[in-house]
Design a protein around this motif. Structure first.
Motif, PDB file in Angstrom:
ATOM      1  N   LEU A  52       5.189 -25.940   6.868  1.00 34.73           N
ATOM      2  CA  LEU A  52       5.623 -27.060   7.699  1.00 34.73           C
ATOM      3  C   LEU A  52       5.723 -28.267   6.780  1.00 34.73           C
ATOM      4  O   LEU A  52       4.722 -28.687   6.200  1.00 34.73           O
ATOM      5  CB  LEU A  52       4.617 -27.312   8.825  1.00 34.73           C
ATOM      6  CG  LEU A  52       4.398 -26.147   9.787  1.00 34.73           C
ATOM      7  CD1 LEU A  52       3.231 -26.463  10.718  1.00 34.73           C
ATOM      8  CD2 LEU A  52       5.661 -25.857  10.566  1.00 34.73           C
ATOM      9  N   ARG A  53       6.931 -28.795   6.646  1.00 29.81           N
ATOM     10  CA  ARG A  53       7.174 -29.923   5.742  1.00 29.81           C
ATOM     11  C   ARG A  53       7.519 -31.159   6.551  1.00 29.81           C
ATOM     12  O   ARG A  53       8.629 -31.265   7.083  1.00 29.81           O
ATOM     13  CB  ARG A  53       8.281 -29.590   4.758  1.00 29.81           C
ATOM     14  CG  ARG A  53       7.848 -28.545   3.746  1.00 29.81           C
ATOM     15  CD  ARG A  53       8.833 -28.385   2.610  1.00 29.81           C
ATOM     16  NE  ARG A  53       8.188 -27.667   1.515  1.00 29.81           N
ATOM     17  CZ  ARG A  53       8.053 -26.337   1.484  1.00 29.81           C
ATOM     18  NH1 ARG A  53       8.530 -25.598   2.443  1.00 29.81           N
ATOM     19  NH2 ARG A  53       7.452 -25.762   0.451  1.00 29.81           N
ATOM     20  N   PRO A  54       6.562 -32.095   6.670  1.00 33.06           N
ATOM     21  CA  PRO A  54       6.818 -33.328   7.424  1.00 33.06           C
ATOM     22  C   PRO A  54       7.943 -34.134   6.784  1.00 33.06           C
ATOM     23  O   PRO A  54       8.118 -34.131   5.559  1.00 33.06           O
ATOM     24  CB  PRO A  54       5.499 -34.089   7.335  1.00 33.06           C
ATOM     25  CG  PRO A  54       4.471 -33.073   6.978  1.00 33.06           C
ATOM     26  CD  PRO A  54       5.189 -32.052   6.146  1.00 33.06           C
TER      27      PRO A  54
ATOM     28  N   VAL B  60      -0.807 -28.612   0.808  1.00 36.16           N
ATOM     29  CA  VAL B  60      -0.538 -28.539  -0.625  1.00 36.16           C
ATOM     30  C   VAL B  60       0.494 -29.619  -0.946  1.00 36.16           C
ATOM     31  O   VAL B  60       1.683 -29.451  -0.669  1.00 36.16           O
ATOM     32  CB  VAL B  60      -0.021 -27.140  -1.039  1.00 36.16           C
ATOM     33  CG1 VAL B  60       0.254 -27.092  -2.537  1.00 36.16           C
ATOM     34  CG2 VAL B  60      -1.036 -26.065  -0.652  1.00 36.16           C
ATOM     35  N   PRO B  61       0.048 -30.735  -1.522  1.00 37.24           N
ATOM     36  CA  PRO B  61       0.969 -31.851  -1.778  1.00 37.24           C
ATOM     37  C   PRO B  61       2.011 -31.562  -2.853  1.00 37.24           C
ATOM     38  O   PRO B  61       3.089 -32.140  -2.845  1.00 37.24           O
ATOM     39  CB  PRO B  61       0.043 -32.988  -2.206  1.00 37.24           C
ATOM     40  CG  PRO B  61      -1.199 -32.331  -2.678  1.00 37.24           C
ATOM     41  CD  PRO B  61      -1.327 -31.045  -1.906  1.00 37.24           C
ATOM     42  N   ASP B  62       1.693 -30.647  -3.764  1.00 28.50           N
ATOM     43  CA  ASP B  62       2.631 -30.349  -4.852  1.00 28.50           C
ATOM     44  C   ASP B  62       3.205 -28.942  -4.735  1.00 28.50           C
ATOM     45  O   ASP B  62       3.477 -28.268  -5.724  1.00 28.50           O
ATOM     46  CB  ASP B  62       1.951 -30.543  -6.206  1.00 28.50           C
ATOM     47  CG  ASP B  62       0.688 -29.699  -6.356  1.00 28.50           C
ATOM     48  OD1 ASP B  62       0.255 -29.068  -5.365  1.00 28.50           O
ATOM     49  OD2 ASP B  62       0.134 -29.664  -7.458  1.00 28.50           O
ATOM     50  N   ALA B  63       3.417 -28.506  -3.498  1.00 24.38           N
ATOM     51  CA  ALA B  63       3.948 -27.170  -3.244  1.00 24.38           C
ATOM     52  C   ALA B  63       5.392 -27.057  -3.737  1.00 24.38           C
ATOM     53  O   ALA B  63       6.118 -28.045  -3.766  1.00 24.38           O
ATOM     54  CB  ALA B  63       3.893 -26.871  -1.745  1.00 24.38           C
ATOM     55  N   PRO B  64       5.797 -25.850  -4.111  1.00 24.50           N
ATOM     56  CA  PRO B  64       7.208 -25.653  -4.450  1.00 24.50           C
ATOM     57  C   PRO B  64       8.053 -26.034  -3.220  1.00 24.50           C
ATOM     58  O   PRO B  64       7.741 -25.647  -2.110  1.00 24.50           O
ATOM     59  CB  PRO B  64       7.319 -24.149  -4.717  1.00 24.50           C
ATOM     60  CG  PRO B  64       5.919 -23.712  -5.019  1.00 24.50           C
ATOM     61  CD  PRO B  64       5.026 -24.625  -4.241  1.00 24.50           C
ATOM     62  N   GLY B  65       9.066 -26.822  -3.415  1.00 26.64           N
ATOM     63  CA  GLY B  65       9.886 -27.241  -2.283  1.00 26.64           C
ATOM     64  C   GLY B  65       9.405 -28.513  -1.618  1.00 26.64           C
ATOM     65  O   GLY B  65      10.016 -28.989  -0.671  1.00 26.64           O
TER      66      GLY B  65
ATOM     67  N   LEU C  60      -4.282 -38.159   5.407  1.00 28.23           N
ATOM     68  CA  LEU C  60      -4.660 -37.522   6.673  1.00 28.23           C
ATOM     69  C   LEU C  60      -4.626 -36.001   6.594  1.00 28.23           C
ATOM     70  O   LEU C  60      -5.540 -35.334   7.071  1.00 28.23           O
ATOM     71  CB  LEU C  60      -3.766 -38.014   7.802  1.00 28.23           C
ATOM     72  CG  LEU C  60      -3.951 -39.469   8.210  1.00 28.23           C
ATOM     73  CD1 LEU C  60      -2.890 -39.882   9.224  1.00 28.23           C
ATOM     74  CD2 LEU C  60      -5.343 -39.703   8.790  1.00 28.23           C
ATOM     75  N   PHE C  61      -3.576 -35.448   5.996  1.00 32.93           N
ATOM     76  CA  PHE C  61      -3.467 -33.993   5.919  1.00 32.93           C
ATOM     77  C   PHE C  61      -4.528 -33.419   4.985  1.00 32.93           C
ATOM     78  O   PHE C  61      -5.037 -32.331   5.231  1.00 32.93           O
ATOM     79  CB  PHE C  61      -2.064 -33.577   5.474  1.00 32.93           C
ATOM     80  CG  PHE C  61      -1.063 -33.537   6.601  1.00 32.93           C
ATOM     81  CD1 PHE C  61      -0.516 -32.341   7.024  1.00 32.93           C
ATOM     82  CD2 PHE C  61      -0.670 -34.697   7.244  1.00 32.93           C
ATOM     83  CE1 PHE C  61       0.408 -32.295   8.061  1.00 32.93           C
ATOM     84  CE2 PHE C  61       0.250 -34.673   8.275  1.00 32.93           C
ATOM     85  CZ  PHE C  61       0.792 -33.464   8.683  1.00 32.93           C
ATOM     86  N   SER C  62      -4.877 -34.137   3.921  1.00 40.46           N
ATOM     87  CA  SER C  62      -5.904 -33.658   3.000  1.00 40.46           C
ATOM     88  C   SER C  62      -7.290 -33.677   3.630  1.00 40.46           C
ATOM     89  O   SER C  62      -8.134 -32.844   3.310  1.00 40.46           O
ATOM     90  CB  SER C  62      -5.914 -34.507   1.729  1.00 40.46           C
ATOM     91  OG  SER C  62      -4.720 -34.343   1.019  1.00 40.46           O
ATOM     92  N   ALA C  63      -7.531 -34.629   4.527  1.00 40.42           N
ATOM     93  CA  ALA C  63      -8.855 -34.789   5.129  1.00 40.42           C
ATOM     94  C   ALA C  63      -9.056 -33.920   6.359  1.00 40.42           C
ATOM     95  O   ALA C  63     -10.187 -33.724   6.791  1.00 40.42           O
ATOM     96  CB  ALA C  63      -9.072 -36.255   5.499  1.00 40.42           C
TER      97      ALA C  63
END
Length: 132
Positions: A123-125, A35-40, A12-15
């Motif tokens: 924002l990290r769900p 960004v699914p592979d973000a630092p943190g 959903l977030f990517s689309a």
């Protein structure tokens, strides 16, 4: 049947190019970069300030809402931790690059402007989806 929330969030977030942030009595529509592979850990990055979207200072935890672009109906509500990304942090480059790729109609050196006059927020769900 169990739902893989991680895959659902990623899909959903990517689309989507727009999400809603519930903070206090108001809800704000914002453009963002996922960004699914973000630092943190996976993050939706938002930039606000001079020349960008206008957001108030967000509390440490907010609710983010992803809607179906076709119907406008709520698809997913999640709690998210908010953190400001410092311009001297390694994460800032990741966030700025992702946001610049999503930003439409850039008219200046937006990354320099963001560093000088804007706030980049991650924002990290987390947790289980909330009732719609």
């Amino acid at each position: 049947m169990a739902v893989d929330v991680g895959t659902l969030v990623q899909t959903l977030f990517s689309a989507s190019g727009l999400l809603w942030i519930e903070s206090g009595p108001r809800t704000y529509a914002v453009w963002f970069a996922w960004v699914p592979d973000a630092p943190g850990g996976p993050a939706a990055y938002v930039v606000n300030g001079l020349g960008e979207q206008d957001l108030p200072w967000l509390p440490g935890e907010v609710v983010v809402v992803v809607r179906d672009p076709a119907t406008g109906g709520r698809v997913l509500r999640l709690r998210a931790r908010r953190s400001v990304v410092a311009t001297d942090a390694p994460e800032w480059e990741t966030a700025a690059a992702a946001l610049a790729a999503r930003r439409l109609n850039a008219v200046d050196d937006q990354r320099a402007r963001w560093a000088e006059r804007c706030t980049v927020t991650a924002l990290r769900p987390f947790g289980a989806p909330l009732p719609a």
